[in-house]
Write a protein that holds these residues in place. Structure first.
Motif, PDB file in Angstrom:
ATOM      1  N   ALA A  87     -13.309   0.025 -17.839  1.00 54.88           N
ATOM      2  CA  ALA A  87     -12.821   1.012 -16.878  1.00 54.88           C
ATOM      3  C   ALA A  87     -12.853   0.463 -15.451  1.00 54.88           C
ATOM      4  O   ALA A  87     -13.863  -0.073 -15.008  1.00 54.88           O
ATOM      5  N   VAL A  88     -11.741   0.617 -14.749  1.00 55.58           N
ATOM      6  CA  VAL A  88     -11.662   0.187 -13.346  1.00 55.58           C
ATOM      7  C   VAL A  88     -11.178   1.360 -12.490  1.00 55.58           C
ATOM      8  O   VAL A  88     -10.628   2.342 -13.003  1.00 55.58           O
ATOM      9  N   SER A  89     -11.344   1.209 -11.168  1.00 55.33           N
ATOM     10  CA  SER A  89     -11.047   2.350 -10.284  1.00 55.33           C
ATOM     11  C   SER A  89      -9.554   2.655 -10.186  1.00 55.33           C
ATOM     12  O   SER A  89      -9.172   3.727  -9.767  1.00 55.33           O
ATOM     13  N   ARG A  90      -8.708   1.717 -10.581  1.00 54.67           N
ATOM     14  CA  ARG A  90      -7.249   1.866 -10.708  1.00 54.67           C
ATOM     15  C   ARG A  90      -6.460   1.743  -9.411  1.00 54.67           C
ATOM     16  O   ARG A  90      -5.565   0.933  -9.318  1.00 54.67           O
ATOM     17  N   TYR A  91      -6.721   2.619  -8.433  1.00 57.19           N
ATOM     18  CA  TYR A  91      -5.805   2.710  -7.295  1.00 57.19           C
ATOM     19  C   TYR A  91      -6.318   1.952  -6.082  1.00 57.19           C
ATOM     20  O   TYR A  91      -7.517   1.928  -5.811  1.00 57.19           O
ATOM     21  N   ALA A  92      -5.375   1.371  -5.337  1.00 58.89           N
ATOM     22  CA  ALA A  92      -5.731   0.781  -4.052  1.00 58.89           C
ATOM     23  C   ALA A  92      -4.498   0.697  -3.182  1.00 58.89           C
ATOM     24  O   ALA A  92      -3.380   0.517  -3.671  1.00 58.89           O
ATOM     25  N   GLN A  93      -4.720   0.832  -1.894  1.00 58.90           N
ATOM     26  CA  GLN A  93      -3.655   0.655  -0.919  1.00 58.90           C
ATOM     27  C   GLN A  93      -4.214  -0.187   0.221  1.00 58.90           C
ATOM     28  O   GLN A  93      -5.349   0.032   0.658  1.00 58.90           O
ATOM     29  N   SER A  94      -3.443  -1.138   0.669  1.00 57.24           N
ATOM     30  CA  SER A  94      -3.886  -1.955   1.785  1.00 57.24           C
ATOM     31  C   SER A  94      -2.702  -2.250   2.700  1.00 57.24           C
ATOM     32  O   SER A  94      -1.647  -2.662   2.233  1.00 57.24           O
ATOM     33  N   ILE A  95      -2.886  -2.000   3.970  1.00 57.29           N
ATOM     34  CA  ILE A  95      -1.849  -2.307   4.970  1.00 57.29           C
ATOM     35  C   ILE A  95      -2.453  -3.296   5.951  1.00 57.29           C
ATOM     36  O   ILE A  95      -3.506  -3.018   6.541  1.00 57.29           O
ATOM     37  N   ILE A  96      -1.824  -4.441   6.066  1.00 54.62           N
ATOM     38  CA  ILE A  96      -2.391  -5.507   6.892  1.00 54.62           C
ATOM     39  C   ILE A  96      -1.384  -5.942   7.957  1.00 54.62           C
ATOM     40  O   ILE A  96      -0.220  -6.217   7.648  1.00 54.62           O
ATOM     41  N   PRO A  97      -1.839  -6.030   9.205  1.00 53.14           N
ATOM     42  CA  PRO A  97      -0.973  -6.569  10.255  1.00 53.14           C
ATOM     43  C   PRO A  97      -1.180  -8.067  10.409  1.00 53.14           C
ATOM     44  O   PRO A  97      -2.256  -8.590  10.094  1.00 53.14           O
ATOM     45  N   MET A  98      -0.174  -8.752  10.853  1.00 53.23           N
ATOM     46  CA  MET A  98      -0.351 -10.129  11.309  1.00 53.23           C
ATOM     47  C   MET A  98       0.618 -10.333  12.473  1.00 53.23           C
ATOM     48  O   MET A  98       1.829 -10.436  12.262  1.00 53.23           O
ATOM     49  N   ASP A 100       3.241  -9.801  14.721  1.00 54.15           N
ATOM     50  CA  ASP A 100       4.427  -8.920  14.750  1.00 54.15           C
ATOM     51  C   ASP A 100       4.649  -8.151  13.444  1.00 54.15           C
ATOM     52  O   ASP A 100       5.434  -7.210  13.403  1.00 54.15           O
ATOM     53  N   ALA A 101       3.986  -8.581  12.373  1.00 55.20           N
ATOM     54  CA  ALA A 101       4.325  -8.077  11.031  1.00 55.20           C
ATOM     55  C   ALA A 101       3.322  -7.046  10.520  1.00 55.20           C
ATOM     56  O   ALA A 101       2.124  -7.115  10.832  1.00 55.20           O
ATOM     57  N   LEU A 102       3.813  -6.102   9.729  1.00 55.07           N
ATOM     58  CA  LEU A 102       2.944  -5.141   9.042  1.00 55.07           C
ATOM     59  C   LEU A 102       3.418  -5.036   7.594  1.00 55.07           C
ATOM     60  O   LEU A 102       4.559  -4.657   7.327  1.00 55.07           O
ATOM     61  N   SER A 103       2.528  -5.379   6.659  1.00 56.16           N
ATOM     62  CA  SER A 103       2.900  -5.412   5.238  1.00 56.16           C
ATOM     63  C   SER A 103       1.912  -4.588   4.425  1.00 56.16           C
ATOM     64  O   SER A 103       0.732  -4.507   4.757  1.00 56.16           O
ATOM     65  N   GLU A 104       2.395  -4.034   3.331  1.00 55.97           N
ATOM     66  CA  GLU A 104       1.609  -3.085   2.549  1.00 55.97           C
ATOM     67  C   GLU A 104       1.698  -3.383   1.051  1.00 55.97           C
ATOM     68  O   GLU A 104       2.775  -3.713   0.537  1.00 55.97           O
ATOM     69  N   ILE A 105       0.558  -3.265   0.394  1.00 58.85           N
ATOM     70  CA  ILE A 105       0.516  -3.357  -1.076  1.00 58.85           C
ATOM     71  C   ILE A 105      -0.200  -2.130  -1.627  1.00 58.85           C
ATOM     72  O   ILE A 105      -1.282  -1.760  -1.151  1.00 58.85           O
ATOM     73  N   ILE A 106       0.419  -1.516  -2.623  1.00 59.47           N
ATOM     74  CA  ILE A 106      -0.197  -0.386  -3.325  1.00 59.47           C
ATOM     75  C   ILE A 106      -0.219  -0.726  -4.814  1.00 59.47           C
ATOM     76  O   ILE A 106       0.786  -1.198  -5.363  1.00 59.47           O
ATOM     77  N   ILE A 107      -1.382  -0.507  -5.436  1.00 59.06           N
ATOM     78  CA  ILE A 107      -1.557  -0.875  -6.847  1.00 59.06           C
ATOM     79  C   ILE A 107      -2.092   0.311  -7.644  1.00 59.06           C
ATOM     80  O   ILE A 107      -2.938   1.058  -7.167  1.00 59.06           O
ATOM     81  N   ASP A 108      -1.586   0.437  -8.860  1.00 52.86           N
ATOM     82  CA  ASP A 108      -2.223   1.281  -9.872  1.00 52.86           C
ATOM     83  C   ASP A 108      -2.387   0.422 -11.125  1.00 52.86           C
ATOM     84  O   ASP A 108      -1.401  -0.038 -11.709  1.00 52.86           O
ATOM     85  N   VAL A 109      -3.634   0.173 -11.505  1.00 49.13           N
ATOM     86  CA  VAL A 109      -3.910  -0.584 -12.737  1.00 49.13           C
ATOM     87  C   VAL A 109      -3.808   0.402 -13.895  1.00 49.13           C
ATOM     88  O   VAL A 109      -4.780   1.042 -14.280  1.00 49.13           O
ATOM     89  N   CYS A 110      -2.590   0.571 -14.398  1.00 46.89           N
ATOM     90  CA  CYS A 110      -2.315   1.684 -15.317  1.00 46.89           C
ATOM     91  C   CYS A 110      -1.865   1.220 -16.699  1.00 46.89           C
ATOM     92  O   CYS A 110      -1.539   2.029 -17.555  1.00 46.89           O
ATOM     93  N   LYS A 168      -2.471 -11.100   1.957  1.00 48.68           N
ATOM     94  CA  LYS A 168      -3.813 -10.596   2.323  1.00 48.68           C
ATOM     95  C   LYS A 168      -3.989  -9.176   1.783  1.00 48.68           C
ATOM     96  O   LYS A 168      -5.046  -8.826   1.241  1.00 48.68           O
ATOM     97  N   ALA A 169      -2.941  -8.365   1.927  1.00 46.26           N
ATOM     98  CA  ALA A 169      -2.992  -6.985   1.420  1.00 46.26           C
ATOM     99  C   ALA A 169      -3.121  -6.986  -0.100  1.00 46.26           C
ATOM    100  O   ALA A 169      -3.846  -6.172  -0.672  1.00 46.26           O
TER     101      ALA A 169
END
Ligand SMILES: [Mn+2]
Length: 194
Positions: A87-98, A100-110, A168-169
């Motif tokens: 069992a894992v926590s499943r969900y995560a969201q990360s928004i990282i700036p660098m 000028d840039a802003l990038s986002e990763i959202i995961i569901d381990v489903c 990084k995200a």
């Protein structure tokens, strides 16, 4: 031991990966593609987990096979990891700036593969690396890890920064979404299984 080792050899690529999301960052990446080394290193370092990758491939033909297969083998290692941890926590969201840039990763381990890829690079290349190839990496990763993976670039003027913030995200979201949980009912799902 919570680590996973994975090896895959085809006529096009040879890749070995050791990953341990519960172990602090010990990162050694040598893929033969310096740009991918840089991205994968940023992923594991900022995700704060241990990752060793050794890879070679027919990059003289086109780095396409190797970039895609790196996603496939990393995804496959993560799927093994998921089965091992349970069992894992499943969900995560990360928004990282660098810068000028802003990038986002959202995961569901489903345990069901799905990729949303809304990533736009203002330049086609970073050095001699074709940015378009990165979609193949993320697709291979989502397919083999059987995760729902959303990649979004919000904005950015520099393709390198957009990609690096994305990796990084990805690292931070992988660490968070695969966090082991204790649940008597089994998986983090109303169905009890994933
Ligand atoms: Mn950089």
């Amino acid at each position: 031991m919570s680590g996973i080792s994975k090896e895959r050899r085809t006529k096009e690529t040879q890749i070995s990966i050791e990953i341990d999301l519960l172990k602090e960052a010990e990162v050694q990446i040598a893929t033969g593609l310096p740009f991918m080394d840089h991205m994968l290193h940023a992923m594991a370092f900022h995700g704060d987990f241990s990752l060793k990758i050794k890879a070679a491939g027919d990059i003289d033909v086109d780095p396409h096979h190797l970039v895609e297969d790196l996603g496939i083998v990393l995804g496959s290692a993560l799927n093994d990891y998921f089965k091992k941890i349970g069992a894992v926590s499943r969900y995560a969201q990360s928004i990282i700036p660098m810068d000028d840039a802003l990038s986002e990763i959202i995961i569901d381990v489903c345990n069901r593969p799905f990729l949303i890829y809304q990533v736009y690079f203002p330049q086609d290349r970073s050095g001699n690396f074709d940015m378009w190839l990165l979609k193949e990496f993320f697709q291979g990763l989502a397919n083999e890890a059987k995760i729902n993976l959303h990649c979004r670039s919000h904005y950015g003027e520099n393709a390198h920064h957009i990609a690096e913030a994305m990796f990084k995200a990805l690292g931070k979201s992988l660490k968070e979404s695969y966090k082991p949980i204790k649940k008597e009912s089994g998986q983090m799902s109303t169905k009890g299984v994933l």
